[in-house]
Design an enzyme around this catalytic site. Structure first.
Site, PDB file in Angstrom:
ATOM      1  N   TYR A 146     -19.303  -3.026   0.636  1.00  0.00           N
ATOM      2  CA  TYR A 146     -19.781  -1.668   0.949  1.00  0.00           C
ATOM      3  C   TYR A 146     -19.122  -0.665  -0.007  1.00  0.00           C
ATOM      4  O   TYR A 146     -18.582   0.355   0.420  1.00  0.00           O
ATOM      5  CB  TYR A 146     -19.442  -1.262   2.391  1.00  0.00           C
ATOM      6  CG  TYR A 146     -19.741  -2.293   3.438  1.00  0.00           C
ATOM      7  CD1 TYR A 146     -21.032  -2.803   3.592  1.00  0.00           C
ATOM      8  CD2 TYR A 146     -18.734  -2.768   4.290  1.00  0.00           C
ATOM      9  CE1 TYR A 146     -21.305  -3.752   4.565  1.00  0.00           C
ATOM     10  CE2 TYR A 146     -18.997  -3.706   5.260  1.00  0.00           C
ATOM     11  CZ  TYR A 146     -20.275  -4.200   5.395  1.00  0.00           C
ATOM     12  OH  TYR A 146     -20.533  -5.137   6.356  1.00  0.00           O
ATOM     13  N   LYS A 178       9.152 -12.419   0.987  1.00  0.00           N
ATOM     14  CA  LYS A 178       8.929 -11.800   2.297  1.00  0.00           C
ATOM     15  C   LYS A 178       8.210 -12.876   3.103  1.00  0.00           C
ATOM     16  O   LYS A 178       7.095 -12.689   3.591  1.00  0.00           O
ATOM     17  CB  LYS A 178       8.085 -10.525   2.150  1.00  0.00           C
ATOM     18  CG  LYS A 178       7.933  -9.719   3.421  1.00  0.00           C
ATOM     19  CD  LYS A 178       9.212  -9.031   3.868  1.00  0.00           C
ATOM     20  CE  LYS A 178       9.009  -8.304   5.186  1.00  0.00           C
ATOM     21  NZ  LYS A 178      10.252  -7.748   5.736  1.00  0.00           N
ATOM     22  N   ASP A 184      13.077  -6.510   1.629  1.00  0.00           N
ATOM     23  CA  ASP A 184      13.636  -5.278   2.197  1.00  0.00           C
ATOM     24  C   ASP A 184      15.164  -5.335   2.213  1.00  0.00           C
ATOM     25  O   ASP A 184      15.852  -4.365   1.869  1.00  0.00           O
ATOM     26  CB  ASP A 184      13.068  -5.008   3.600  1.00  0.00           C
ATOM     27  CG  ASP A 184      13.005  -6.258   4.471  1.00  0.00           C
ATOM     28  OD1 ASP A 184      12.888  -7.373   3.934  1.00  0.00           O
ATOM     29  OD2 ASP A 184      13.091  -6.125   5.701  1.00  0.00           O
ATOM     30  N   ASP A 186       8.771  -6.270 -10.049  1.00  0.00           N
ATOM     31  CA  ASP A 186       8.478  -4.963 -10.641  1.00  0.00           C
ATOM     32  C   ASP A 186       9.217  -3.857  -9.882  1.00  0.00           C
ATOM     33  O   ASP A 186       9.883  -3.008 -10.482  1.00  0.00           O
ATOM     34  CB  ASP A 186       6.959  -4.720 -10.594  1.00  0.00           C
ATOM     35  CG  ASP A 186       6.566  -3.432 -11.285  1.00  0.00           C
ATOM     36  OD1 ASP A 186       7.118  -3.148 -12.361  1.00  0.00           O
ATOM     37  OD2 ASP A 186       5.722  -2.695 -10.749  1.00  0.00           O
ATOM     38  N   ASP A 202      12.904  -1.509 -10.997  1.00  0.00           N
ATOM     39  CA  ASP A 202      13.086  -0.049 -11.076  1.00  0.00           C
ATOM     40  C   ASP A 202      14.359   0.339 -10.326  1.00  0.00           C
ATOM     41  O   ASP A 202      15.114   1.216 -10.758  1.00  0.00           O
ATOM     42  CB  ASP A 202      11.897   0.694 -10.440  1.00  0.00           C
ATOM     43  CG  ASP A 202      10.820   1.031 -11.469  1.00  0.00           C
ATOM     44  OD1 ASP A 202      10.620   0.214 -12.392  1.00  0.00           O
ATOM     45  OD2 ASP A 202      10.181   2.089 -11.339  1.00  0.00           O
TER      46      ASP A 202
HETATM   47  N1  GGG Z   1       6.405  -0.251 -20.922  1.00  0.00           N
HETATM   48  C1  GGG Z   1       5.111  -0.606 -20.596  1.00  0.00           C
HETATM   49  C2  GGG Z   1       4.526   0.256 -19.519  1.00  0.00           C
HETATM   50  O1  GGG Z   1       3.850   1.208 -19.776  1.00  0.00           O
HETATM   51  N2  GGG Z   1       4.874  -0.082 -18.273  1.00  0.00           N
HETATM   52  C3  GGG Z   1       4.475   0.670 -17.150  1.00  0.00           C
HETATM   53  C4  GGG Z   1       3.651  -0.062 -16.167  1.00  0.00           C
HETATM   54  O2  GGG Z   1       2.860   0.538 -15.478  1.00  0.00           O
HETATM   55  N3  GGG Z   1       3.827  -1.340 -16.049  1.00  0.00           N
HETATM   56  C5  GGG Z   1       3.170  -2.103 -15.080  1.00  0.00           C
HETATM   57  C6  GGG Z   1       3.876  -3.345 -14.762  1.00  0.00           C
HETATM   58  O3  GGG Z   1       4.772  -3.775 -15.500  1.00  0.00           O
HETATM   59  O4  GGG Z   1       3.544  -3.930 -13.737  1.00  0.00           O
END
Ligand code: GGG
Length: 353
Positions: free
Chosen positions: A145, A189, A222, A246, A250
């Protein structure tokens, strides 16, 4: 003189600043270590998309395949949905070249302040190994949809025994090679993801038996997030799925000072295909074009590239120069609390090589 063919994909936003800066320091490093580089530049990314309707040409992988390595800046644009830019460039390269291990070191260096109270240089020294070809990034699914009020979206993660096993084994091998705590933490998880991540957990147990000298720990994501803040010093190698790796990388980047220092290597450890080296950060549209982006994450990534190419001395010299700049606390961009430009930081690194 040894010559390496490097495919250069500056991409978008601050990728256009951090890549030229890094090529300059690589060139200088090459001069000192009898290495030369032949750069092949590709103008792929958002501007290419505006012109041709795709992020890179259909034969992109064929063009890249002859390179010894790929150096990438950042990909994305405010006027293009992120799923298009990611699926149009980064992911096809990672998957097409079977770069299944995304290695993301996070070290608290001398001269860098952690936002965590009481953490000093050397206290945090970990590597997040992110599965890089499948998992939550498999792009299997669709809409039902489509664009109607009762729209349904289905997105399926894909976890294969082979996919889990090879990246987990890579993490153990790295822990054995590193001068660290000889420890691998596996992140899932599996209480909620009762199939895919149970397979991951079981595979982790099996592979762990091959490495009796390496301590292990299994954490839910977590709890891992909490412990990256509470006891970051206890981690050595951390292995997780594509999405968890990912997100956690960070977090590991910020507890060690800035995402502007976070390097990464998208490795095909079998060396069938070129591996790709890129900063963890994205395009930073808020500062792009101002000449104030931090080039150090890309320079650290370039050092990982030299190491992968078998040039350990050159890699150490580039990494050492960046560390020296950090420890002096003079040339530093805004993300590290300074006011220096990309040019000034690059000059500082050049003078330390
Ligand atoms: N340095 C590459 C870049 O632009 N990474 C940002 C990004 O959105 N990466 C997604 C990922 O690694 O999953």
């Amino acid at each position: 003189m040894k010559t390496f063919q490097i495919a250069v994909l500056a991409g978008d936003g601050i990728g256009q600043e951090v890549i030229p800066a890094t090529l300059e320091v690589l060139q200088e490093c090459g001069r000192k270590h009898a290495l030369s580089f032949e750069w092949t530049y590709y103008d792929w990314g958002a501007e290419y998309y505006f012109k041709y309707g795709h992020m890179m040409p259909p034969n992109a992988l064929e063009l890249l395949s002859s390179a010894d390595a790929i150096l990438l800046g950042a990909v994305g644009h405010v006027d293009i949905p992120d799923n298009i830019t990611l699926n149009g460039m980064l992911l096809p390269i990672r998957r097409g070249f079977d770069q299944f291990a995304n290695v993301r070191p996070a070290v608290l260096f001398e001269g860098v302040d952690s936002p965590l109270v009481g953490r000093h240089a050397g206290d945090i020294d970990m590597v997040v190994v992110r599965e890089n070809t499948e998992g939550e990034y498999a792009q299997i699914g669709g809409f039902l949809y489509h664009h109607q009020p009762d729209e349904v979206a289905v997105q399926t993660s894909v976890f294969t025994r082979r996919g889990c096993e090879r990246v987990i084994r890579h993490a153990f091998e790295l822990a054995r090679k590193r001068n660290g705590k000889k420890k691998v933490a596996s992140i899932t998880k599996s209480n909620a993801q009762g199939y895919s991540m149970v397979l991951w957990d079981r595979t982790f147990q099996v592979v762990a038996h091959e490495f009796p000298d390496i301590e292990t720990e299994s954490l839910l994501v977590d709890a891992a997030a909490m412990n990256f803040v509470r006891r970051p010093q206890s981690f050595d190698v951390v292995v997780g799925s594509n999405l968890f790796g990912d997100i956690l990388s960070d977090l590991s980047a910020i507890v060690t000072g800035s995402i502007g220092l976070a390097a990464s290597a998208n490795l095909d450890p079998t060396r069938r295909f070129p591996s790709m080296f890129e900063p963890v950060h994205g395009t930073a549209p808020d500062i792009a074009g101002k000449g104030i982006s931090n080039p150090l994450a890309t320079m650290f990534s370039a050092a990982m590239m030299l190491d992968h190419l078998g040039e350990a001395a050159a890699a150490a010299s580039l990494e050492g120069a960046v560390k020296q700049v950090l420890s002096k606390r003079e040339a530093r961009t805004a993300d590290l609390g300074g006011q220096s430009t990309t040019r000034q930081v690059t000059d500082a690194v050049l003078s330390c090589i």
